[in-house]
Design an enzyme around this catalytic site. Structure first.
Site, PDB file in Angstrom:
ATOM      1  N   ARG A 126      -1.466   8.834  11.937  1.00 33.04           N
ATOM      2  CA  ARG A 126      -1.999   7.494  12.173  1.00 33.04           C
ATOM      3  C   ARG A 126      -3.097   7.604  13.216  1.00 33.04           C
ATOM      4  O   ARG A 126      -2.885   8.211  14.265  1.00 33.04           O
ATOM      5  CB  ARG A 126      -0.855   6.603  12.687  1.00 33.04           C
ATOM      6  CG  ARG A 126      -1.263   5.173  13.052  1.00 33.04           C
ATOM      7  CD  ARG A 126      -1.101   4.260  11.890  1.00 33.04           C
ATOM      8  NE  ARG A 126      -1.511   2.891  12.190  1.00 33.04           N
ATOM      9  CZ  ARG A 126      -0.668   1.934  12.552  1.00 33.04           C
ATOM     10  NH1 ARG A 126       0.607   2.192  12.705  1.00 33.04           N
ATOM     11  NH2 ARG A 126      -1.109   0.698  12.762  1.00 33.04           N
ATOM     12  N   GLU A 140      -4.963   6.160   8.241  1.00 35.49           N
ATOM     13  CA  GLU A 140      -4.184   7.390   8.193  1.00 35.49           C
ATOM     14  C   GLU A 140      -5.135   8.558   7.975  1.00 35.49           C
ATOM     15  O   GLU A 140      -5.898   8.559   7.008  1.00 35.49           O
ATOM     16  CB  GLU A 140      -3.177   7.284   7.039  1.00 35.49           C
ATOM     17  CG  GLU A 140      -2.019   8.237   7.121  1.00 35.49           C
ATOM     18  CD  GLU A 140      -0.915   7.761   8.063  1.00 35.49           C
ATOM     19  OE1 GLU A 140      -0.988   6.608   8.563  1.00 35.49           O
ATOM     20  OE2 GLU A 140       0.005   8.549   8.323  1.00 35.49           O
ATOM     21  N   LYS A 158       7.911  -0.946   6.594  1.00 34.57           N
ATOM     22  CA  LYS A 158       7.722   0.318   5.879  1.00 34.57           C
ATOM     23  C   LYS A 158       8.989   0.565   5.087  1.00 34.57           C
ATOM     24  O   LYS A 158      10.091   0.266   5.526  1.00 34.57           O
ATOM     25  CB  LYS A 158       7.436   1.469   6.838  1.00 34.57           C
ATOM     26  CG  LYS A 158       8.478   1.723   7.898  1.00 34.57           C
ATOM     27  CD  LYS A 158       8.065   2.934   8.726  1.00 34.57           C
ATOM     28  CE  LYS A 158       8.999   3.102   9.928  1.00 34.57           C
ATOM     29  NZ  LYS A 158       8.533   4.127  10.857  1.00 34.57           N
ATOM     30  N   GLU A 214       0.852  -1.184   0.000  1.00 33.91           N
ATOM     31  CA  GLU A 214       0.000   0.000   0.000  1.00 33.91           C
ATOM     32  C   GLU A 214       0.891   1.239   0.000  1.00 33.91           C
ATOM     33  O   GLU A 214       2.071   1.153   0.359  1.00 33.91           O
ATOM     34  CB  GLU A 214      -0.836   0.067   1.287  1.00 33.91           C
ATOM     35  CG  GLU A 214      -1.782  -1.094   1.502  1.00 33.91           C
ATOM     36  CD  GLU A 214      -2.298  -1.113   2.937  1.00 33.91           C
ATOM     37  OE1 GLU A 214      -1.654  -1.732   3.796  1.00 33.91           O
ATOM     38  OE2 GLU A 214      -3.348  -0.496   3.190  1.00 33.91           O
ATOM     39  N   LYS A 257       2.455   4.413   1.520  1.00 36.75           N
ATOM     40  CA  LYS A 257       2.690   4.925   2.874  1.00 36.75           C
ATOM     41  C   LYS A 257       2.330   6.397   2.849  1.00 36.75           C
ATOM     42  O   LYS A 257       3.025   7.211   2.261  1.00 36.75           O
ATOM     43  CB  LYS A 257       4.148   4.732   3.277  1.00 36.75           C
ATOM     44  CG  LYS A 257       4.395   5.188   4.708  1.00 36.75           C
ATOM     45  CD  LYS A 257       5.805   4.946   5.148  1.00 36.75           C
ATOM     46  CE  LYS A 257       5.974   5.242   6.624  1.00 36.75           C
ATOM     47  NZ  LYS A 257       5.160   6.315   7.190  1.00 36.75           N
ATOM     48  N   ARG A 278      -1.555   7.783  17.318  1.00 33.76           N
ATOM     49  CA  ARG A 278      -0.566   6.773  17.658  1.00 33.76           C
ATOM     50  C   ARG A 278       0.168   7.128  18.948  1.00 33.76           C
ATOM     51  O   ARG A 278       0.665   6.275  19.662  1.00 33.76           O
ATOM     52  CB  ARG A 278       0.444   6.634  16.521  1.00 33.76           C
ATOM     53  CG  ARG A 278       0.910   5.240  16.349  1.00 33.76           C
ATOM     54  CD  ARG A 278       2.214   5.246  15.592  1.00 33.76           C
ATOM     55  NE  ARG A 278       3.307   5.567  16.487  1.00 33.76           N
ATOM     56  CZ  ARG A 278       4.528   5.811  16.107  1.00 33.76           C
ATOM     57  NH1 ARG A 278       4.808   5.827  14.831  1.00 33.76           N
ATOM     58  NH2 ARG A 278       5.470   6.048  16.974  1.00 33.76           N
TER      59      ARG A 278
END
Lengths: 374, 529
Positions: B232, B275, B398, B225, B227, B247
């Site tokens: 977040r 996100e 990531k 996906e 980033k 987060r």
């Protein structure tokens, strides 16, 4: 002689602290003819002088570090030599074994340069002797009110407890301290009945040199032949420079403590990455510094290194004294994290530029440590 | 206060196992009423600063009998106010023992007093504390209390002490809670959990991919996906209430009023992970816009209209009140896609697209050009991965695109704090603007300790002027500065603001004449729009 000016007996020039009348330097940083050396730490005792004068007990270390063939003359505390009418004598500075304050007297004017010093009696170095003078040249390595060192005897007790605890937990104990001064300060107070004591080569070399003038410290030199598997729960005394190197890895498992006045600050301790910090110092803390300055009765104070701008302002405002800054190249050579403070290292154009990494004098000290390591 | 002992133990070791043991030992031995306060402090929750720091400085300098300027100079050297206060205050004759609870409550009460009354209280404590105790009291007082333990360590120690599972403990410790209205029992006993609708799940975090992307094995094992560059967030709908957690475990619901209508649009027992990004007319907006929006106390109708936010959803943690985290990702995603299709969200929720590539090379070239797609890299998640806890290696990666860089010269330096105290480590950098050097960024991180010491020494020898703690230095040392974003800004002198600037390397090879120019920076901004 006609050039002599009152109030200027000692001045700083490109080579170091100079007495023109006697034509002698004290702790110069460039090669000169004659040098009086306050103590054998690398930033005060440098290479290349034709003639060195120091205390008897500093002599073997000076020769160890600078070369056995160097022309070094020893002097007793209180003994006087005269150079072109200037009466020169050494008095205990309490910093390390053989460390001296230099007293100069000419035409009734008395100057004292402390070198590095502390007022507290550590039981190893000859205790500081308070002198009276008109002009007092002092260091101020710990010249801020945040520096309040605990009694060294509390620290020695804590060190012994630390070793005992580590031994009980199955760890070796590594105490890091400069090979000259701090190491003896530690060894003179550690309890040898707890276990075996091992010494890094730099420390062992220093101890051997000191043995020639009657100082004896416990501990066995670590050599390539030393059986590392037998070093368990023991004490290892080594200079700070070993902390990043392979030498120490062989001593695992260990817990490691740094012994230095800088350890009073958490930031310094954390930066060092040690398990423990003992604020054991061979310098004056804030209170000792003020006490010494006042007790000399001097009206003119010259500050050589360490927060010197702040300290000069403080004694001017607080005590009404005439304070000046002497820009020198002395650093706190106690250990390698002690960066030269503030503007100490602003060499004039004609002074040899400190090495790339800037730690001119401390660097020298480290090199010495490395040369003498196993 | 056996907390002092605990703090010293935690402070003296870097070993995780010893830290866990120290906290466990503390919990076993401590006074019951203190425990919840200590857990709260260890988790990084602390009372807000109760007293003005300028007042504390003045009081301490007066007691220590030193002028204020000397205290300030000392503070620059120590780099920590609480520690500076503790060091200059005189030794005390009688040291008293206080409970953590008492000190904590006292500090909250202090905030309500006038300065003169505060001084009486503070001085009484100063006169009966010493060493670490005094330092910790000052830390609480200045609202800066921090202990060198990660949440994970606290969770492990608590799990051992309470004989619970770590994941459950972590779940219960999420977010802000008040130790004054909780106890270990109310926090952790399962049967007292009824009214904890607001509790989020611990976030599962991806590990940065450092190896070659092809080492991950068959591409078909992975879901890729974009980033995205946003915040977040975990969105919770339970019993008609809506909560949005960041987060950082902050409850940020009221920062996102547009999400409120989801309370009635989504069924109770829905938890989404995604996100939060600014989105207008089918395209994302720059992150900087959202940053200004988040920083605002009052959200005006204007800004809500100009910078609307949406949640790009990539995971479904709870559905119909059931914890879905153990399911394989591919199933959670399928369900998520279904939910987003079945329930209208008025454009507030979007599914994070699965990126389709034929091979890893294509994925790699997407990553390199990620900025073109409003992304900062790739997320690479294993198709069968459950939704874990914390940052773990192996199933979620990531893979960020390379940062933008410029070469700049250092012109100002300032001493750091904590372990960088008394060392010039915080630098301001400049680029050419014609024949002038114009400052455009500050950066602190990226150099080794050895380089820091070298540079510190250089700074001391090349200081041109001092302004309090700041020094201007000779423009000579060149550094490559990396950053994630760049934008025009009216708040900065240069008119430019960087996102996450840091030092990539010290360029000893580069002459001053060849560093970048302001025009280069403006061109970068231009190129992104």
């Amino acid at each position: 002689m006609g050039s002599y000016q009152r109030g200027k007996l000692l001045q700083v020039n490109a080579n170091g602290l100079y007495c023109e009348q006697a034509d002698v330097y004290i702790d110069p940083w460039r090669p000169v003819e004659r040098a009086i050396i306050t103590h054998a730490h690398a930033d005060h005792a440098r290479w290349g002088m034709k003639y060195y004068l120091c205390h008897h007990h500093a002599k073997p270390i000076l020769k160890l570090r600078l070369g056995q063939d160097e022309n070094v003359q020893g002097l007793a505390y209180g003994e006087e030599v005269t150079m072109n009418g200037v009466r020169i004598s050494l008095f205990p500075a309490g910093h390390i074994i053989g460390s001296a304050q230099v007293r100069l007297e000419y035409k009734g004017e008395i100057w004292v340069f402390t070198g590095d010093y502390k007022l507290i009696n550590d039981g190893i170095s000859q205790p500081y002797e308070q002198l009276q003078c008109h002009h007092f040249i002092t260091e101020s390595t710990f010249g801020l009110p945040i520096y309040k060192f605990p009694s060294p005897f509390e620290i020695y007790a804590a060190m012994n407890d630390y070793w005992k605890q580590n031994r009980a937990d199955g760890y070796n104990t590594v105490l890091l301290g400069y090979s000259l001064g701090k190491a003896q300060n530690i060894l003179g107070h550690i309890d040898p009945s707890i276990g075996n004591i091992y010494l890094h080569g730099a420390v062992a070399n220093t101890n051997e040199a000191l043995a020639s003038v009657g100082y004896h410290f416990p501990g066995e030199r670590v050599t390539p032949e030393t059986d590392r598997s037998k070093i368990v729960g023991d004490l290892i005394v080594a200079p700070p420079s070993v902390a990043d190197g392979p030498w120490l890895r062989k001593m695992k498992p260990y817990r490691i403590a740094m012994c230095s006045g800088w350890m009073q600050l958490r930031g310094a301790r954390r930066r060092r990455g040690v398990d423990m910090g003992f604020a054991l110092s061979d310098h004056c803390d804030w209170a000792q510094l003020n006490q010494a300055v006042l007790a000399t009765g001097a009206e003119h104070i010259y500050i050589t290194h360490g927060y010197e701008q702040n300290y000069a302002r403080w004694i001017t405002e607080q005590y009404g004294l005439d304070a000046h800054i002497f820009k020198t190249l002395y650093a706190d050579s106690e250990e390698d994290i002690a960066e030269p403070k503030e503007d100490v290292l602003e060499p004039k154009e004609d002074i040899a530029e400190p090495k790339e990494d800037g730690r001119d004098s401390t660097n020298k000290g480290l090199e010495t440590e490395k040369q003498t390591a196993e | 206060m056996d907390f002092i002992q605990l703090f010293d133990q935690l402070d003296q070791t870097t070993k995780t196992s010893l830290k866990i043991q120290a906290i466990y030992d503390y919990l076993v031995a401590a006074t019951e009423s203190d425990k919840i306060y200590v857990v709260s402090l260890l988790m990084g929750q602390k009372p807000k600063r109760a007293v003005k720091t300028t007042d504390l400085r003045i009081w301490a300098a007066e007691i220590a009998n030193i002028p204020l300027w000397l205290f300030e100079e000392s503070y620059y050297v120590v780099g920590d106010l609480a520690e500076s206060l503790a060091l200059v205050l005189p030794e005390v004759d009688i040291v008293k023992d206080y409970s953590v609870k008492e000190l904590y409550i006292q500090i909250i009460e202090l905030k309500k007093l006038e300065a003169a009354a505060q001084r009486v209280v503070v001085e009484a404590y100063w006169a009966s504390l010493t060493g670490t105790g005094l330092f910790l009291f000052n830390k609480l007082l200045t609202g800066n209390f921090r202990v060198g333990v990660s949440k994970k360590i606290v969770v492990k120690a608590l799990a051992k002490y309470l004989e619970h599972e770590e994941a459950g403990i972590e779940h219960r410790l999420m977010g802000k809670w008040d130790p004054q209205s909780e106890s270990l029992t109310s926090l952790f006993d399962a049967d007292k959990q009824g009214d904890k609708n607001f509790l989020p799940y611990p976030f599962f975090l991806a590990y940065p991919l450092e190896e070659d992307i092809t080492t991950l094995g068959p591409l078909s094992d992975w879901i890729l996906e974009a980033k995205l560059d946003g915040i977040r967030g975990q969105l919770i709908v339970r019993e008609g209430e809506l909560f949005v957690w960041s987060r950082g475990e902050e409850l940020m619901t009221d920062k996102f009023p547009e999400f409120d209508k989801l309370r009635s649009l989504l069924p109770s027992g829905t938890v989404l992970d995604g996100e939060i990004i600014p989105w207008l007319e089918d395209a994302p907006l720059d992150f900087a816009l959202m940053q200004t929006r988040i920083g605002r106390k009052n959200l005006t109708a204007k800004i809500l209209k100009e910078v609307p936010l949406i949640l790009v959803c990539y995971d479904l943690l709870e559905w119909e009140g059931k914890d879905m985290r153990a399911l394989p990702l591919v199933q959670r995603r399928a369900l998520l896609a279904q939910v987003l299709q079945d329930y209208k969200s008025d454009g507030l929720l979007r599914l994070s697209q699965r990126l389709e590539f034929n091979n890893w090379e294509e994925a790699e070239s997407y990553r390199i050009d990620a900025r073109l797609y409003h992304a900062e890299g790739l997320m690479i998640k294993h198709v069968n991965s459950p939704y874990g806890v914390g940052r773990k290696r192996g199933s979620w990666w990531k893979f960020k695109t390379a940062p933008m860089t410029v070469d700049a010269v250092m012109i100002y330096a300032q001493a750091g704090h904590g372990r960088r105290a008394n060392l010039f480590t915080d630098y301001t950098f400049a680029v050419w603007d014609g024949d002038q050097l114009v400052p455009f960024a500050k950066a602190y991180s990226g150099l080794t300790d050895k380089e820091l010491i070298q540079i510190d020494n250089w700074i001391k020898r090349h200081t041109l002027a001092k302004f309090g703690p700041i020094r201007s230095v000779k423009a000579e040392l060149i550094f490559e500065i990396a950053f994630e974003g760049i934008n025009l800004s009216s708040r900065h002198k240069s008119g430019i603001a960087l996102r996450f600037p840091r030092i990539l390397r010290w360029r000893k090879d580069k002459p001053l004449a060849e560093i970048n120019t302001k025009q280069d920076l403006l061109n970068l901004i231009q190129a992104r729009q």
